[in-house]
Write a protein that holds these residues in place. Structure first.
Motif, mmCIF file in Angstrom:
data_model
loop_
_atom_site.group_PDB
_atom_site.id
_atom_site.type_symbol
_atom_site.label_atom_id
_atom_site.label_comp_id
_atom_site.label_asym_id
_atom_site.label_seq_id
_atom_site.Cartn_x
_atom_site.Cartn_y
_atom_site.Cartn_z
ATOM 1 N N GLU C 190 0.870 -1.004 0.013
ATOM 2 C CA GLU C 190 -0.115 0.030 0.126
ATOM 3 C C GLU C 190 0.826 1.347 0.074
ATOM 4 N N GLY C 191 0.500 2.351 -0.957
ATOM 5 C CA GLY C 191 1.333 3.263 -1.040
ATOM 6 C C GLY C 191 0.891 4.086 -2.418
ATOM 7 N N VAL C 192 1.639 4.947 -2.710
ATOM 8 C CA VAL C 192 1.327 5.743 -3.907
ATOM 9 C C VAL C 192 0.976 4.797 -5.040
ATOM 10 N N SER C 194 0.048 2.043 -5.431
ATOM 11 C CA SER C 194 -1.401 1.158 -5.348
ATOM 12 C C SER C 194 -2.335 2.077 -5.344
ATOM 13 N N GLY C 195 -2.413 3.199 -4.767
ATOM 14 C CA GLY C 195 -3.531 4.109 -5.204
ATOM 15 C C GLY C 195 -3.656 4.501 -6.576
ATOM 16 N N ARG C 196 -2.562 4.554 -7.240
ATOM 17 C CA ARG C 196 -2.370 4.969 -8.780
ATOM 18 C C ARG C 196 -3.179 3.804 -9.611
ATOM 19 N N LEU C 197 -2.800 2.540 -9.198
ATOM 20 C CA LEU C 197 -2.969 1.309 -9.887
ATOM 21 C C LEU C 197 -4.421 1.017 -9.585
ATOM 22 N N GLY C 198 -4.896 1.713 -8.623
ATOM 23 C CA GLY C 198 -6.148 1.030 -8.052
ATOM 24 C C GLY C 198 -6.355 -0.281 -7.598
ATOM 25 N N MET C 199 -5.298 -0.763 -6.816
ATOM 26 C CA MET C 199 -5.101 -2.093 -6.375
ATOM 27 C C MET C 199 -5.461 -1.914 -4.622
ATOM 28 N N GLU C 266 3.605 -2.541 -11.742
ATOM 29 C CA GLU C 266 2.944 -1.483 -12.958
ATOM 30 C C GLU C 266 2.824 -2.419 -14.399
ATOM 31 N N THR C 267 3.555 -3.550 -14.394
ATOM 32 C CA THR C 267 3.421 -4.590 -15.525
ATOM 33 C C THR C 267 2.204 -5.175 -15.455
ATOM 34 N N TYR C 268 1.682 -5.464 -14.210
ATOM 35 C CA TYR C 268 0.413 -6.116 -14.122
ATOM 36 C C TYR C 268 0.884 -7.539 -14.262
#
Lengths: 313, 186, 427
Positions: C190-192, C194-199, C266-268
């Motif tokens: 959890e961090g910036v 995860s917030g951006r990736l919506g995870m 980020e590569t999912y």
């Protein structure tokens, strides 16, 4: 442009090309014969792992107006009770010759995975993934703002937008923040701290817990759907308290500047985040947002499928 | 235009030539239509629109009435979409009175294969039902690939397939001229 | 009599000798070229005590499609290991004497490494009732490490009881520190990002809070605690503090938490999905420092094989975990040895001596010295190799290091006097 996965993938020129193209599409849609031959012989698959009738219909109409063949593939299920895997579904669509897959999925990143895992060769359009992004919604919102603000000149530089509600779980908010930043608008997110993601201070926008302080300073306010079930996870005490602190009612609406518009991606929770008075007021542009969604999606499909596949990809 | 290599630019129409040609076309249109009352001029972007406006102006000078002038973007009707990257759309502007029952004159700068006009006819079909459709072009350079024939021509310029015709107009290019470059094979 | 000679090898990177092994025991450190026996060429290479893994998922019984005790043992031997601790989250769960004995027995039959079963703390890993810890300790497998790994013993009372109960058998509770309510459906750090990736985020505090609670519980009941796969800088601080108070706590870190960071998400690509999740660069650096200064006692692979279909899918549907046995040493080489954080004796300590001590395996982690049981790994620190997932011995291929070139090659492995790997291949 090969895929549309994130609003963040669009630079200013690409975003404006889509929005300008959407404007031409909208003009053509006013004619008696709305259908264009552009994507004749192309196949667009709407692959929806989540129910979203309005988004699916919007993409379907957009594809059909461009004469594409449309296949609706409702791959229902949940992450718990999985049916066919995304990969097998993708391979099936590939075998059917899908030129584009419009995907709605509960899992953040599923469209990216679909586009990059070598399962399919066609274009992928993100129609909403988990709590990640919903780029065509952000495009249609920007399109709607362009039509209403700044006398319709289309310039969003310096336009101030408030986005209010469940930011944490909102793909609409994420895509809007990215796109509006690219277009030069200033965004303020408004939510209780429980509904803001960790690290939000590093997002390219302002954050406030106080809707009343924000409303007098915005040109557009976007109310996000808040699911009442969230209170079971202690995001807020009661629906009533949420509505009182963050809902947009008639009294709050009068804090807005004269020219400001009220937006909502739908479906609305009347009485929760937005009152009936606001939803039915002249400032509310929700119905128009829906119509604009078709034009924007036509533009996206045309720009993805209307030309030769880019080489070297 | 950038595609042209090693050019031998040869001017085939000067600004004055273009002015004379558009005025003559305006006269011919009026003569053939027996007046200007039912006319609608639709230019095909980009330079066809400028030409349509010039012809429209000339007709109104001749006849003393305003001729509706519009624009018809044919991008979405092209048959070569899949051969090139997607193109940005140009505006389509149909004059307020529409085209039903009218005589539509399509205006373009250069007539070549005829495919653009084929696309324009399709586009027109989705806009309405004109009484008649005519075609006016500034330059006919030959090499038709479809059974399409212009009704009004500024100048017939026989060309080789390798040559390129460059139409420049004040509205878009700062000056009026038509030039031919012979792009030699590299 | 069977005699082997590691010719010209340098124990701990020090002066070259011939290590002579007779009938499973090191009998002589002779001058180079003088040892007598079947020669194993090791000129200039480095000998260390065989590696011991405290945290291995062998998947047998239950998911033999992902890994078996045999394939996992092969991967371990190729990675320089002579002992692995097989985690309890099999199907059936290793929560009875019967299951742990079966795992132990198959491990002996395969014979490539010591397979030491870890027993479950609670029945079926459900976190409700204590498993028969005494029966597992008293079984032929002689279990000393107990863990619900994969799940956290989150009930404070149950954790207290487990810590108390294992004292009677000299055991240790190895805690998978993950506060469950703070990590429901968690997908990544959890961090910036995860917030951006919506995870859904897996916050560091969910690990740190459990470790903090458990070190205090261990202190209170005077028992031993082992913290599995420590992944955050905050956890390191808590453990450092607990050790300074004299709490009997040990900790492990995985190779991937020493080298990979969250931005790979980020590569999912689910090959990077692991629990605990990949963290920030700051955490990686703190973990390296802690392993260097001994705050973290041991490296442990958390080798977690998964069948292809559990990784060849969207992120949310994918299983957590990555392979580790065959790449662990190279990761330590790149992240600890080359930057000068650990010397060869340090590597031996963190990869062999400490894990053997924590696991209570007296036959492992012995020094390269006369009289020691011959569990030996010989490595070439100057060679490089490129990871080819399909070429790994594991039945699965979910390594996050595909196509990556690493320093440090395991050349020979000897388990209890028997060569298991010679020249980089199974003997």
């Amino acid at each position: 442009m090969r895929h549309l996965l994130s609003a963040g993938d669009l630079d200013r020129d690409a975003a404006l090309l889509i929005l300008d193209t959407a404007a031409e599409m909208a003009a053509l849609s006013d004619r008696s014969v709305k259908k264009l031959p552009t994507l004749r012989g192309r196949t667009v698959v709407n692959l929806f792992f989540e129910d979203s009738t309005r988004t699916r219909i919007s993409f379907e109409l957009a594809a059909k107006r461009l004469s594409a063949d449309v296949i609706n593939f409702a791959a229902k299920g949940s992450s718990v009770s999985k049916g066919e895997s995304l990969k097998d579904t993708a391979l099936t669509l590939e075998a059917m010759g899908a030129d584009a897959v419009v995907i709605r999925h509960w899992d953040s990143g599923a469209p990216y995975r679909l586009a990059h895992a070598d399962w399919i060769g066609g274009s992928v359009v993100n129609a909403g993934d988990g709590t990640h992004e919903h780029p065509t919604q952000a495009l249609l919102d920007a399109y709607t703002m362009r039509r209403h603000l700044r006398d319709g000149t289309g310039a969003l530089e310096g336009v101030r937008v408030g986005i209010v509600g469940d930011i944490l779980h909102s793909r609409v908010a994420r895509s809007n923040v990215l796109l509006l930043q690219t277009l030069g608008a200033e965004v303020t997110l408004v939510a209780p701290p429980t509904l803001l993601p960790i690290g939000i201070e590093q997002w390219p926008c302002d954050v406030s817990y106080d809707i009343d302080a924000v409303l007098p300073n915005v040109d557009a306010v976007m109310m996000l759907r808040v699911q009442a079930e969230r209170m079971q996870d202690a995001y807020f005490p009661t629906a009533r308290e949420y509505s009182r602190l963050y809902g947009l009612d008639g009294e709050r609406m009068r804090l807005l500047p004269e020219h400001a518009i009220v937006m909502h991606p739908g479906p609305m929770n009347r009485g929760m985040e937005i009152s009936a008075e606001v939803a039915d007021s002249a400032r509310a542009v929700m119905v128009e947002q829906v119509a604009n969604g078709v034009s924007v999606r036509m533009a996206v499909l045309y720009l993805l499928l209307g030309g030769a596949k880019e080489l070297g990809e | 235009m950038a595609a042209a290599r090693a050019h031998d630019l040869r001017t085939v129409l000067t600004g004055d030539d273009i002015a004379r040609a558009t005025r003559r076309i305006a006269h011919e249109i009026v003569e053939k239509a027996k007046g200007a009352s039912d006319l609608v001029l639709l230019g095909i972007p980009t330079r066809g629109v400028s030409l349509a406006q010039r012809i429209g102006l000339a007709i109104s000078e001749i006849e003393g009435i305003e001729v509706p002038v519009g624009a018809l973007d044919i991008t979405l009707y092209r048959d070569d979409l899949r051969l090139q990257p997607p193109r940005a759309l140009e505006s389509t502007l149909i004059p307020a009175g529409g085209i039903d029952g009218r005589t539509v004159v399509l205006v373009d700068d250069v007539l070549f294969s005829g495919r653009t006009i084929r696309a324009a006819l399709d586009a027109l079909n989705d806009v309405g039902r004109p009484a008649a459709v005519r075609l006016a072009v500034l330059v006919d350079r030959g090499h038709r690939e479809l059974p399409i024939r212009p009704d009004y021509v500024g100048k017939n310029i026989p060309t080789s397939g390798l040559e390129q015709v460059h139409v420049r107009l004040v509205e878009t290019d700062g000056a009026d001229s038509v030039e031919i470059s012979s792009a030699r094979e590299a | 009599m069977t005699a082997y000679v590691f010719r010209g090898v340098r124990p701990y990177g020090e002066a070259a000798v011939d290590i002579v092994v007779v009938d499973g025991v090191i009998t002589e450190l002779a001058a180079p070229g003088t040892g007598v026996g079947e020669v194993i060429e090791a000129d200039g290479l480095i000998a260390l005590p065989g590696f011991v893994d405290l945290h291995t998922h062998l998947r047998e019984p239950g998911r033999e499609d992902a890994e078996t005790i045999e394939s996992g043992s092969q991967a371990a031997a190729l990675g320089g290991y002579t002992c692995v601790h097989a985690m309890a989250n099999t199907d059936p769960v290793a929560d009875t004497a019967g299951v742990v004995e079966q795992v132990w027995r198959i491990g002996r039959e395969v014979g490539l490494v010591d397979v030491r079963p870890v027993g479950a703390v609670t029945v079926n890993l459900d976190g409700r009732a204590l498993a028969e810890i005494g029966a597992m300790a008293g079984s032929a497998a002689a279990v000393t490490v107990f863990s619900d790994d994969g799940r956290c013993v989150h009930d404070a009372l149950l954790m207290r009881r487990a810590l108390e109960y294992v004292k009677a058998f000299g055991g240790v509770v190895a805690q998978h520190a993950q506060e469950p309510r703070l990590t429901e459906n968690a997908q990544m750090n959890e961090g910036v990002l995860s917030g951006r990736l919506g995870m859904v985020g897996w916050p560091a505090v969910a690990e740190e809070a459990i470790i903090a609670r458990d070190v205090l519980l261990a202190e209170h009941v005077d028992s031993r605690l082992h913290a599995c796969h420590v992944s955050t800088a905050g956890s390191v601080e808590v453990i450092r503090w607990a050790k300074s108070r004299g709490v009997d706590v040990t900790a492990e870190v995985t190779p991937h938490h020493l080298i990979l960071t969250e931005d790979l998400v980020e590569t999912y690509d689910p090959v990077y999905k692991v629990n605990p999740p990949l963290r920030r660069t700051e955490d990686v650096l703190a973990l390296r420092a802690a392993l260097a200064d001994g705050t973290i006692d041991a490296l442990a692979t958390d080798h977690a094989p998964h069948p292809h279909e559990h990784k060849d899918c969207e992120w949310g549907a994918a299983a957590m975990g990555m392979l580790g046995l065959q790449t662990a040493f190279s990761v330590v080489m790149e992240t600890m040895v080359e930057p000068g954080l650990l010397d060869w004796r340090g590597v031996a300590d963190r990869m062999s001596v400490q894990p053997a001590r924590i696991g209570g395996v007296a036959t492992q982690g012995q020094p390269i010295a006369v009289g020691s049981i011959a569990n030996i790994v010989v490595i070439d620190p100057d060679a490089h190799w490129t990871v080819v997932p399909a070429a790994l011995a594991s039945k699965s291929s979910n390594t996050p290091y595909a196509e990556r070139t690493f320093p440090g090659v395991v050349v020979h492995t000897m388990h209890a006097g028997r060569p298991t790997v010679i020249g980089g291949a199974l003997a």
